[in-house]
Scaffold this active site. Structure first.
Site, PDB file in Angstrom:
ATOM      1  N   LYS A 292       0.807  -1.222   0.000  1.00 33.43           N
ATOM      2  CA  LYS A 292       0.000   0.000   0.000  1.00 33.43           C
ATOM      3  C   LYS A 292       0.843   1.277   0.000  1.00 33.43           C
ATOM      4  O   LYS A 292       0.417   2.304  -0.535  1.00 33.43           O
ATOM      5  CB  LYS A 292      -0.951   0.005   1.195  1.00 33.43           C
ATOM      6  CG  LYS A 292      -2.083  -1.002   1.070  1.00 33.43           C
ATOM      7  CD  LYS A 292      -3.097  -0.848   2.184  1.00 33.43           C
ATOM      8  CE  LYS A 292      -4.249  -1.827   2.000  1.00 33.43           C
ATOM      9  NZ  LYS A 292      -5.320  -1.614   2.978  1.00 33.43           N
ATOM     10  N   ASP A 329      -9.919   2.997   1.746  1.00 35.62           N
ATOM     11  CA  ASP A 329      -9.974   2.419   3.096  1.00 35.62           C
ATOM     12  C   ASP A 329     -10.620   3.389   4.084  1.00 35.62           C
ATOM     13  O   ASP A 329     -11.368   2.982   4.976  1.00 35.62           O
ATOM     14  CB  ASP A 329      -8.565   2.063   3.589  1.00 35.62           C
ATOM     15  CG  ASP A 329      -8.064   0.746   3.011  1.00 35.62           C
ATOM     16  OD1 ASP A 329      -8.899  -0.079   2.605  1.00 35.62           O
ATOM     17  OD2 ASP A 329      -6.835   0.555   2.960  1.00 35.62           O
TER      18      ASP A 329
END
Length: 500
Positions: A292, A329
């Protein structure tokens, strides 16, 4: 057409009864089936199974395989005995036989014509330790026995190696290419699209590394329906086998009848995946641990929120192969928590300081919460705390302090290590525990919290929210949330039934 169906079910078991049961299941999904006779316990079981097949041969293209030990199979007998078993299989109703190069190289073509002349030959070569190209040379060796078709299977340690093997099939109708290994799994799923005559999938027991089950290949990934025009998406991570993103995203594509597929990519070498984007026609991908933050340096541009967070979980491939990053997210975090507690003025402890933790920290800080960070590496916890004007908390302090909520943003407790918890019961001094892990649905951490009467929130809500947001970014349409949610719940229910 060389084979009735291009997805070949693999039937493999120690006993004749189990083989017959698998065969029945296979026939519900495909009419091309490999019978792994070498998996049967002994000659008696082979004879028993073939006897049952002969009583009522199914209307299917049955491929008899009795692979010897030296070729990666389980049959310990001689080549002569192997040929006799294959001949019996042809008389029982098999139309094809698979004979590996280790045996064909020792058998004159005339002998094969006499013993196995009733069937069609699939000459095969298997390389379980890695590629043994150049592939044209291997193909030429296999062609010496004058087979009806050729199969080359090789363990591939990168997508580059997998695609090199699949290139051999272009312009051919009689060649089967099988990239083996977990890294090669996406290439295995795309093999039919690339030109392979068959793609193998086990009914129950995997017979080669990186195989995808028959049900998944046929119904989840629809490997036999993929075309050159099919839009390809995926998720990259290491590990990746736990991810239910394929169930989520493919359910969305199928509900909207889109010509698109979403695949799991086990990525240890990020440049290897990036180099394959154009070759595989990838239009977008999800990013999970540990990439990420690493993916940022490879992007051409980034959404301002993702740039502020310093982590990306969604990438769109734009014209010219340009990569644009997003972070969904934080959307999932807010949707999961806002309806359960007031965020403004609350004190929240986040466990972890990686990409997921950064998204949680920024989402909470922007909502007015006081953010505390505890991580295995104190320097990372302090850096993230500074970025959100929060506080770094050492592990020893946790059991002496109170928090409105604790959020687990580490992989501790994730399938298959379901017995682990990032905190002990005595450290859970809070009103609410939120675990970002969604597999298992109820983690060890959530179990400990429930026993103490603490409200719990599973990672499922966040997973669904961030995943549907990804789907909408890629497609430009509203996500069909209900069927996507049902697909994930079915997968969770199925996986937890078989978990130890």
């Amino acid at each position: 057409m060389m084979f009735k169906d291009k997805i070949c079910a693999v039937v493999a078991a120690k006993g004749a009864r189990s083989m017959c049961s698998q065969l029945t299941l296979a026939l519900r999904q495909t009419r091309t089936i490999e019978l792994r006779l070498d998996w049967l316990a002994d000659d008696r079981e082979i004879a028993r199974f073939l006897g049952q097949i002969a009583q009522k041969p199914p209307r299917a293209a049955l491929i008899a395989t009795c692979r010897r030990l030296e070729a990666g199979g389980r049959f310990r007998g001689t080549i002569a005995k192997q040929l006799l078993h294959l001949a019996d299989a042809l008389r029982a109703g098999c139309s094809w036989y698979d004979l590996e190069i280790e045996s064909t190289s020792k058998c004159p073509p005339e002998l094969l014509d006499v013993v196995l002349g009733e069937g069609r030959q699939l000459a095969s070569a298997h390389f379980f330790s890695g590629p043994h190209g150049p592939w044209k040379r291997v193909e030429s060796r296999l062609a010496r026995s004058r087979p009806d078709a050729i199969k080359i299977a090789a363990r591939c340690h990168s997508l580059a190696e997998s695609l090199d093997l699949l290139r051999l099939t272009r312009g051919r109708r009689d060649l089967v290419a099988v990239p083996m290994g977990d890294v090669a799994s996406p290439a295995r799923l795309l093999a039919l699209r690339e030109g392979s005559a068959l793609a193998y999938a086990p009914v129950e027991n995997a017979t080669a590394p990186g195989q995808v089950s028959l049900d998944a290949m046929k119904n989840l990934f629809r490997a036999d329906k993929l075309r050159r025009k099919t839009r390809v998406y995926g998720v990259i991570g290491n590990p990746i086998s736990h991810s239910l993103s394929p169930q989520l995203q493919n359910a969305g594509f199928q509900a909207r009848r889109m010509d698109a597929v979403y695949l799991p990519f086990l990525v240890a070498d990020l440049p290897d995946f990036l180099d394959a984007i154009e070759l595989l026609g990838i239009r977008g991908f999800s990013v999970t641990l540990p990439h990420k933050q690493r993916i940022l340096r490879h992007l051409d541009d980034c959404d301002p929120m993702a740039a502020a967070i310093g982590a990306v979980n969604t990438v769109v491939v734009r014209g010219g192969g340009r990569l644009y990053g997003y972070n969904t997210d934080y959307v999932g975090v807010l949707r999961a928590l806002e309806r359960r507690m007031p965020l403004r003025g609350s004190r929240v402890l986040i466990l972890g300081a990686g990409g997921s933790a950064r998204a949680v920290a920024f989402a909470l800080a922007q909502s007015g919460a006081s953010v505390c960070i505890s991580a295995r590496r104190p320097e990372k916890a302090e850096a993230l705390a500074r970025a959100v004007e929060g506080e770094a908390v050492q592990r020893a302090r946790i059991r002496r302090e109170f928090f409105d909520a604790i959020v687990n943003a580490t992989p501790v407790g994730m399938h298959p290590h379901v017995a682990r918890s990032p905190l002990e019961a005595r450290e859970l001094n809070c009103r609410l525990i939120f675990d970002l892990i969604y597999r298992p649905l109820v983690t060890r951490l959530l179990q400990l919290a429930a026993r103490r009467g603490i409200e719990t929130v599973s990672g499922l809500d966040m997973f669904l929210a961030q995943g549907t947001a990804q789907w909408e970014i890629w497609t430009g349409e509203r996500a069909p949330v209900a069927p996507m949610r049902r697909a994930v719940l079915r997968a969770l229910a199925g996986s937890e039934k078989v978990s130890p």
